[in-house]
Structure formats: structure tokens, C-alpha cells
Design a protein around this motif. Sequence first.
Motif, PDB file in Angstrom:
ATOM      1  N   HIS A 185      -5.687  17.284 -15.385  1.00  0.00           N
ATOM      2  CA  HIS A 185      -4.902  16.725 -16.502  1.00  0.00           C
ATOM      3  C   HIS A 185      -3.869  17.731 -17.020  1.00  0.00           C
ATOM      4  O   HIS A 185      -3.763  17.975 -18.217  1.00  0.00           O
ATOM      5  CB  HIS A 185      -5.818  16.262 -17.636  1.00  0.00           C
ATOM      6  N   THR A 215       0.081  19.270 -17.476  1.00  0.00           N
ATOM      7  CA  THR A 215       1.430  18.790 -17.784  1.00  0.00           C
ATOM      8  C   THR A 215       2.411  19.449 -16.826  1.00  0.00           C
ATOM      9  O   THR A 215       2.305  20.647 -16.557  1.00  0.00           O
ATOM     10  CB  THR A 215       1.799  19.147 -19.241  1.00  0.00           C
ATOM     11  N   SER A 228       7.674  13.823 -11.265  1.00  0.00           N
ATOM     12  CA  SER A 228       7.588  12.442 -11.751  1.00  0.00           C
ATOM     13  C   SER A 228       8.048  11.455 -10.689  1.00  0.00           C
ATOM     14  O   SER A 228       7.489  10.356 -10.562  1.00  0.00           O
ATOM     15  CB  SER A 228       8.419  12.282 -13.022  1.00  0.00           C
ATOM     16  N   SER A 244       5.708   8.502  -9.107  1.00  0.00           N
ATOM     17  CA  SER A 244       6.020   7.069  -9.089  1.00  0.00           C
ATOM     18  C   SER A 244       6.258   6.531  -7.681  1.00  0.00           C
ATOM     19  O   SER A 244       5.841   5.416  -7.373  1.00  0.00           O
ATOM     20  CB  SER A 244       7.222   6.776  -9.988  1.00  0.00           C
ATOM     21  N   ASP A 277       2.016   5.685  -9.084  1.00  0.00           N
ATOM     22  CA  ASP A 277       1.481   5.700 -10.445  1.00  0.00           C
ATOM     23  C   ASP A 277       2.671   5.679 -11.399  1.00  0.00           C
ATOM     24  O   ASP A 277       3.500   6.588 -11.398  1.00  0.00           O
ATOM     25  CB  ASP A 277       0.647   6.966 -10.665  1.00  0.00           C
ATOM     26  N   SER A 278       2.776   4.640 -12.186  1.00  0.00           N
ATOM     27  CA  SER A 278       3.930   4.507 -13.076  1.00  0.00           C
ATOM     28  C   SER A 278       3.860   5.514 -14.221  1.00  0.00           C
ATOM     29  O   SER A 278       2.779   5.935 -14.629  1.00  0.00           O
ATOM     30  CB  SER A 278       4.022   3.085 -13.621  1.00  0.00           C
ATOM     31  N   LEU A 279       5.017   5.880 -14.701  1.00  0.00           N
ATOM     32  CA  LEU A 279       5.117   6.789 -15.840  1.00  0.00           C
ATOM     33  C   LEU A 279       5.134   5.975 -17.120  1.00  0.00           C
ATOM     34  O   LEU A 279       5.757   4.915 -17.173  1.00  0.00           O
ATOM     35  CB  LEU A 279       6.419   7.601 -15.770  1.00  0.00           C
ATOM     36  N   HIS A 280       4.500   6.508 -18.145  1.00  0.00           N
ATOM     37  CA  HIS A 280       4.569   5.885 -19.464  1.00  0.00           C
ATOM     38  C   HIS A 280       6.011   5.958 -19.944  1.00  0.00           C
ATOM     39  O   HIS A 280       6.745   6.902 -19.631  1.00  0.00           O
ATOM     40  CB  HIS A 280       3.655   6.605 -20.459  1.00  0.00           C
ATOM     41  N   GLN A 281       6.423   4.983 -20.707  1.00  0.00           N
ATOM     42  CA  GLN A 281       7.803   4.926 -21.190  1.00  0.00           C
ATOM     43  C   GLN A 281       8.208   6.215 -21.899  1.00  0.00           C
ATOM     44  O   GLN A 281       9.302   6.720 -21.689  1.00  0.00           O
ATOM     45  CB  GLN A 281       7.967   3.712 -22.133  1.00  0.00           C
ATOM     46  N   GLN A 282       7.313   6.788 -22.721  1.00  0.00           N
ATOM     47  CA  GLN A 282       7.666   8.004 -23.463  1.00  0.00           C
ATOM     48  C   GLN A 282       7.791   9.232 -22.556  1.00  0.00           C
ATOM     49  O   GLN A 282       8.381  10.232 -22.951  1.00  0.00           O
ATOM     50  CB  GLN A 282       6.661   8.277 -24.604  1.00  0.00           C
ATOM     51  N   ASP A 283       7.251   9.158 -21.321  1.00  0.00           N
ATOM     52  CA  ASP A 283       7.361  10.277 -20.385  1.00  0.00           C
ATOM     53  C   ASP A 283       8.603  10.176 -19.500  1.00  0.00           C
ATOM     54  O   ASP A 283       8.888  11.088 -18.732  1.00  0.00           O
ATOM     55  CB  ASP A 283       6.113  10.345 -19.500  1.00  0.00           C
ATOM     56  N   GLN A 284       9.325   9.082 -19.597  1.00  0.00           N
ATOM     57  CA  GLN A 284      10.507   8.893 -18.768  1.00  0.00           C
ATOM     58  C   GLN A 284      11.714   9.543 -19.436  1.00  0.00           C
ATOM     59  O   GLN A 284      12.341   8.960 -20.306  1.00  0.00           O
ATOM     60  CB  GLN A 284      10.757   7.403 -18.537  1.00  0.00           C
TER      61      GLN A 284
END
Length: 188
Positions: A143, A145, A155, A159, A164-171
Amino acid sequence: MDELRRILDRDNAQYINEVKERWTEFCQKVQFYGVFKKIRKPPVGTGKAEQAIELLQALPAIFPSSSAPPKKLHKASEAFVHVLEESEDPNSFLRKRPLTCPVILISPSNWILALGDSPVAAFKKDLITEGLLYVMALYYALHLTYPKCVATVLSIIQSEVLLDSLHQQDQTSAFKKAISEWRAFVGK
């Protein structure tokens, strides 16, 4: 790698093989994409391991992040791969390294996967083509970063290869731009 499978696709016994196949396809396309973006020259006359090392070193330029690498790193790629000089001691390098994230250390005969200042595993040099998948597995299993200087390329791999999709806030804006250009290139 098995922990990565348990995290991302627990019920798929073929997940690791599928990821390795997607990684191979991704690398082949990225070779052309790097040439298209005028970041790389066509890989001619080099062996498979040397091509893989050159590609690993070029990935942060192909999929750039908006953050510069720490001052003690020469290039952003050093956040996840370092080719050891002939007389360079891996342990000394790891102790001086400004980042504690997973890294691949490449020697003339093998490569070492390390985390922080500790070697984790050693592999035959011909397996370097899969080295970044092991790095990604460590990020997932522990886990961790992504370092900002290589967050975009990692990233993209998350993807496009791991699916594995990225969370919107991580894009980040750098990721959105890079993924848009990449998908336009490959016709997705």
C-alpha cells in the motif's frame, strides 16, 4: 505477484499470466510510441534485456509527471530503475538513495528488487522484461504511494496493464493528458 492477483482479481487463477501478456503488448506499443514522440530511437541491434532497460529508463519521459525528481536522482527513471556502474556497490547506492520506494538495481549479470535500503529478491538478467511488474506488485502489497516524479507512468501501468482504475481524485492533469494521448495513439 500472487499478492497482486489476490488484491486485484482474486478469483482469476490466470491473472498473473494475463498481466504478463498485457505487459508484453504494452511494451511493444510503447516502443513505437516513444519513437513517435521522438523520445526514443527504434530498438535495433540490441538484445531483449538491453531493450527492456532502455525502455524502463525512457518511460518517465514518454509519460511525464509534472513533478521533478529529487535532486539526488539524475533522472526520474531512477525512482524505479538504476543501472549499477561496474564498481558500484548496491548497498551503498541504496543507503544514499533519496527515495524509499521499490527500485530495480541492474548489474551486468542479474537484477535486484529492493525496497528502501533492503534488497528483496534477485533475478536473472533476462527476466528484467518483467521487472516493473514486480515493482508494481510491491506498491500494491505494501500500500505504497507512487513518487510524484513517476506517478504518471506508474498510474498508466496501473490502468492499462493491471486494469485497475484510478480514483478520480488520483487522476492528475499530467495523467489525464498522458492517458488521453496514449489512448489516441493506440486507438482506444
